[in-house]
Design a protein around this motif. Sequence first.
Motif, PDB file in Angstrom:
ATOM      1  N   GLU A  47       1.057  -1.249  -0.081  1.00  0.00           N
ATOM      2  CA  GLU A  47      -0.138   0.205   0.391  1.00  0.00           C
ATOM      3  C   GLU A  47       1.377   1.193   0.161  1.00  0.00           C
ATOM      4  O   GLU A  47       0.675   2.351  -1.084  1.00  0.00           O
ATOM      5  CB  GLU A  47      -0.909   0.286   1.172  1.00  0.00           C
ATOM      6  N   PHE A  50       2.404   1.662  -3.440  1.00  0.00           N
ATOM      7  CA  PHE A  50       1.671   2.063  -4.353  1.00  0.00           C
ATOM      8  C   PHE A  50       0.749   3.431  -4.475  1.00  0.00           C
ATOM      9  O   PHE A  50       0.620   4.256  -5.297  1.00  0.00           O
ATOM     10  CB  PHE A  50      -0.032   1.602  -4.737  1.00  0.00           C
ATOM     11  N   ASP A  54       1.141   6.227  -6.912  1.00  0.00           N
ATOM     12  CA  ASP A  54       0.607   7.650  -7.530  1.00  0.00           C
ATOM     13  C   ASP A  54       0.524   9.035  -7.058  1.00  0.00           C
ATOM     14  O   ASP A  54       0.734  10.125  -8.103  1.00  0.00           O
ATOM     15  CB  ASP A  54      -0.441   7.985  -6.109  1.00  0.00           C
ATOM     16  N   LYS A  83       3.021  -7.338  -9.086  1.00  0.00           N
ATOM     17  CA  LYS A  83       1.858  -6.380  -8.884  1.00  0.00           C
ATOM     18  C   LYS A  83       2.693  -4.915  -8.707  1.00  0.00           C
ATOM     19  O   LYS A  83       2.016  -4.033  -8.986  1.00  0.00           O
ATOM     20  CB  LYS A  83       1.760  -6.831  -7.320  1.00  0.00           C
ATOM     21  N   ILE A  84       4.018  -4.459  -8.081  1.00  0.00           N
ATOM     22  CA  ILE A  84       4.728  -3.528  -8.890  1.00  0.00           C
ATOM     23  C   ILE A  84       4.662  -3.092  -9.451  1.00  0.00           C
ATOM     24  O   ILE A  84       5.077  -1.906 -10.179  1.00  0.00           O
ATOM     25  CB  ILE A  84       5.785  -3.646  -7.570  1.00  0.00           C
ATOM     26  N   ASP A  86       3.406  -3.897 -12.320  1.00  0.00           N
ATOM     27  CA  ASP A  86       2.105  -4.073 -12.953  1.00  0.00           C
ATOM     28  C   ASP A  86       1.283  -2.802 -11.985  1.00  0.00           C
ATOM     29  O   ASP A  86       0.485  -1.759 -13.356  1.00  0.00           O
ATOM     30  CB  ASP A  86       1.187  -5.801 -12.587  1.00  0.00           C
ATOM     31  N   LYS A  87       1.290  -1.798 -11.495  1.00  0.00           N
ATOM     32  CA  LYS A  87       0.831  -0.901 -10.846  1.00  0.00           C
ATOM     33  C   LYS A  87       1.464   0.031 -12.076  1.00  0.00           C
ATOM     34  O   LYS A  87       1.123   1.214 -11.994  1.00  0.00           O
ATOM     35  CB  LYS A  87       1.223  -0.730  -9.663  1.00  0.00           C
ATOM     36  N   GLU A  90       0.375  -0.015 -15.464  1.00  0.00           N
ATOM     37  CA  GLU A  90      -0.841   0.269 -15.771  1.00  0.00           C
ATOM     38  C   GLU A  90      -0.307   2.627 -15.176  1.00  0.00           C
ATOM     39  O   GLU A  90      -1.490   3.025 -15.892  1.00  0.00           O
ATOM     40  CB  GLU A  90      -1.507   0.205 -14.422  1.00  0.00           C
ATOM     41  N   THR A  91       0.019   2.789 -14.634  1.00  0.00           N
ATOM     42  CA  THR A  91       0.022   3.851 -13.329  1.00  0.00           C
ATOM     43  C   THR A  91       1.534   5.077 -15.126  1.00  0.00           C
ATOM     44  O   THR A  91       0.727   6.194 -15.075  1.00  0.00           O
ATOM     45  CB  THR A  91       0.601   4.123 -12.196  1.00  0.00           C
TER      46      THR A  91
END
Length: 291
Positions: A47, A50, A54, A83-84, A86-87, A90-91
């Motif tokens: 969290e 991420f 952001d 997961k990291i 992919d984030k 995507e970002t």
Amino acid sequence: MYYEGKIYRPWMEANSLLIQTTLGCTHNKCTFCDMFREKRFRIRKIEEIFKDIDRARQTFPHIRSIFLIDGNVLALKTGFLLKILDKVTETFPECAKIALYAGLNDLRRKSVEELKELKRAGLTLAYTGLESGDPVTLERIKKGLTPEQAEKGMARAKAAGIDLLASIIFGIGGRDRSREHIVETTRLLNVMKPEQIAPMALTIQPGTELAKQVESGEFIQATPLQILEEEKYLLENLSGFETIYRGDHANNIVSSKGILPESRELFIGKIDHAIANHPVTEHDVLMTSPW
């Protein structure tokens, strides 16, 4: 952005966004290194990672390159790292490169399929510290790595299509093992065939085990002339593959950056000129700045 403790990144990543994914180094025993002495290795909560990603998106309109820190990030479980990645993709859909620090043992411990998954998710480059190909030197500096393990780690990266930058240290064998260090390092690099090589002259970091060995006389530093001769041997004997040579670290006596073997003769000429004319060759040790 949130960062804890001292932050390090390769000099080639000066323009990259740094995202702190882990803290410290899982090994943290190398005699020459103090990068993560004050940190105990841990993984940041996803969290928190991420949230940093952001925040960076809100701050920067265009991010071309991202570097994941701290030390050997590839030690993370593959699912967590996916997961990291992919984030990140995507970002920052415009991001062309995602790189990280990785131990060769981290590469060796993952399956080729796991590494292929990471490649598909956006990982393009792994920075890894080889330091030496000489087994005696590797043991002395407590690298926790053998030449055979380095070969296996490199083979898995190549099978997965992940480019690898291997760093080596001129002078890490000391005055007594300079020749063995560079001969075996060159031999191993010719087997591994990394896409990039980043050599740097040894720096004695204050407070490290190596610094204490220098003070006690247990470790006698290579002379500047030996360091230049090590680089000349490396340049003369790398063969059978193309690589990006990043010999432009601030502590190197001669700065050279380009493609090998294309730039081989140019770089050797610079070394020969330094051996014949550079006043540092008259010194007993090379004075360099701590990282």
